[in-house]
Design an enzyme around this catalytic site. Sequence first.
Site, mmCIF file in Angstrom:
data_model
loop_
_atom_site.group_PDB
_atom_site.id
_atom_site.type_symbol
_atom_site.label_atom_id
_atom_site.label_comp_id
_atom_site.label_asym_id
_atom_site.label_seq_id
_atom_site.Cartn_x
_atom_site.Cartn_y
_atom_site.Cartn_z
ATOM 1 N N ASN A 1 0.868 -1.178 0.000
ATOM 2 C CA ASN A 1 0.000 0.000 0.000
ATOM 3 C C ASN A 1 0.905 1.227 0.000
ATOM 4 O O ASN A 1 1.319 1.710 1.047
ATOM 5 C CB ASN A 1 -0.902 -0.047 1.240
ATOM 6 C CG ASN A 1 -1.912 1.085 1.278
ATOM 7 O OD1 ASN A 1 -1.761 2.095 0.606
ATOM 8 N ND2 ASN A 1 -2.934 0.926 2.094
ATOM 9 N N ARG A 49 -2.304 -1.617 -3.851
ATOM 10 C CA ARG A 49 -3.254 -0.517 -3.858
ATOM 11 C C ARG A 49 -2.836 0.474 -4.943
ATOM 12 O O ARG A 49 -1.674 0.868 -5.036
ATOM 13 C CB ARG A 49 -3.255 0.187 -2.514
ATOM 14 C CG ARG A 49 -4.116 1.447 -2.482
ATOM 15 C CD ARG A 49 -3.465 2.522 -1.669
ATOM 16 N NE ARG A 49 -4.262 3.737 -1.590
ATOM 17 C CZ ARG A 49 -3.804 4.880 -1.108
ATOM 18 N NH1 ARG A 49 -2.565 4.963 -0.662
ATOM 19 N NH2 ARG A 49 -4.568 5.939 -1.094
ATOM 20 N N HIS A 88 -9.416 7.031 -2.060
ATOM 21 C CA HIS A 88 -9.568 6.383 -0.748
ATOM 22 C C HIS A 88 -10.739 5.400 -0.722
ATOM 23 O O HIS A 88 -11.233 5.030 0.349
ATOM 24 C CB HIS A 88 -9.758 7.420 0.372
ATOM 25 C CG HIS A 88 -8.568 8.290 0.600
ATOM 26 N ND1 HIS A 88 -8.680 9.641 0.862
ATOM 27 C CD2 HIS A 88 -7.253 8.018 0.612
ATOM 28 C CE1 HIS A 88 -7.483 10.168 1.011
ATOM 29 N NE2 HIS A 88 -6.598 9.199 0.869
ATOM 30 N N ARG A 117 -1.543 19.475 -0.123
ATOM 31 C CA ARG A 117 -2.441 19.770 -1.236
ATOM 32 C C ARG A 117 -3.464 20.833 -0.839
ATOM 33 O O ARG A 117 -3.957 20.836 0.277
ATOM 34 C CB ARG A 117 -3.149 18.492 -1.697
ATOM 35 C CG ARG A 117 -2.263 17.576 -2.501
ATOM 36 C CD ARG A 117 -2.898 16.225 -2.708
ATOM 37 N NE ARG A 117 -2.329 15.225 -1.824
ATOM 38 C CZ ARG A 117 -2.814 13.999 -1.671
ATOM 39 N NH1 ARG A 117 -3.879 13.623 -2.333
ATOM 40 N NH2 ARG A 117 -2.225 13.150 -0.847
#
Length: 400
Positions: A10, A92, A183, A244
């Site tokens: 991940n 992922r 997500h 971000r």
Amino acid sequence: MKKKLILVLNCGSSSVKFSVIDPILEINYLDGMVDILNSKISLIIKNLIKNTTLFKEFEKMDSYEKLIKLIFTTLLCKYKNYLDDVVGIGHRVVHGGPFLKKSMIINSDILLKIKQSSIFAPLHNPFHVAAIKIALKIMPILQYNNVVVFDTAFHQTIPKKAFLYAIPYKFYKNYSIRRYGAHGINHFYVLKKSSLILKKPINCLNIISCHLGSGSSITAIVNGQSVDTSMGLTPLEGLVMGTRCGDIDPYVIFYMVNELNIPVKEVQQILTKESGVLGISSMTSDFRKLEEKYYTHKQAKLSINIFCYRISKYISGYSSLMQGRLDAIVFTGGIGENSSFIRQKIIHKLSLLNLFIDVKKNKKNYKKNIFINSMNSIPILVIPANENQIIAQETYDLVV
């Protein structure tokens, strides 16, 4: 009888998490994480069967590939007995773009599409591609047993009225410009766990899932399906995040380019890697450090207040999508799970929605699912993120 285990990779923008899991029995044999936020790289691997922990620190590495190789080298050296039972590797991937909409076994065409989708997730997909290539090289025996699980897959149920932008329709029809979300793997996990905790069938469950971390997103889930989410075409839209910017007036970009003469590539760098709480605080993107400085550093306080304010606004907005019944608010992700301070600041603004926090319950830092609401409130849950369990299950279903 030989076990059938799944190795999960991940790879995120601030950390790499990995696990060796029996997805059928839901047993984690190994849990590991490499934290790449700080000046040194810290590698932690927990053997959950023997209750032991390996901890090592390394100097910063000059490539992501070396970091992934370090993980594999350590696993093969210290935990080879578990890797010998691995029958598949689950990866992922944040963004599948317009073509990759469900979990699938990796081949060269899929790897190319993931790379092409990097335009939608520049802080993530290139790392996923690097990790996949290293996995294929180091463990060639599992070449046809590497599976990609997409964060965008769970959001395929979002209706057009929620995923379309109000720009000429041809940009969606010809170029697939739309809201994709992110997500999704953990939002789906949170949905499944909430169903068990609240004792409600998934297809009858209405929740607002708040995945808060270095990257953050909120998803409105109605009758077990994602109907809206805060991230958009890319993971840049939505909440204020670690580095971000989240939602801004698009004209900010035009102003920076045309009036301030900042090159477009530099604007992209600013909005993705130099904004968020880092940009506001002028200090750090590490929320742990910002909390420590909350009462002594004005910009640290301001950055956290902006972060919490934006989350409260999204929760309020998504409450209108719940068809008259909100079953729970759920906090998950590194910040959502661990920061009682931030959870309290968010919920404090939401009394109009009948959301009230129990201060004592909220401050207890359990590593299990808990209710943190007061008696007269809609349920407020804290559910530790576990994307890896979903990735392991999806991988197992495809390779075994």
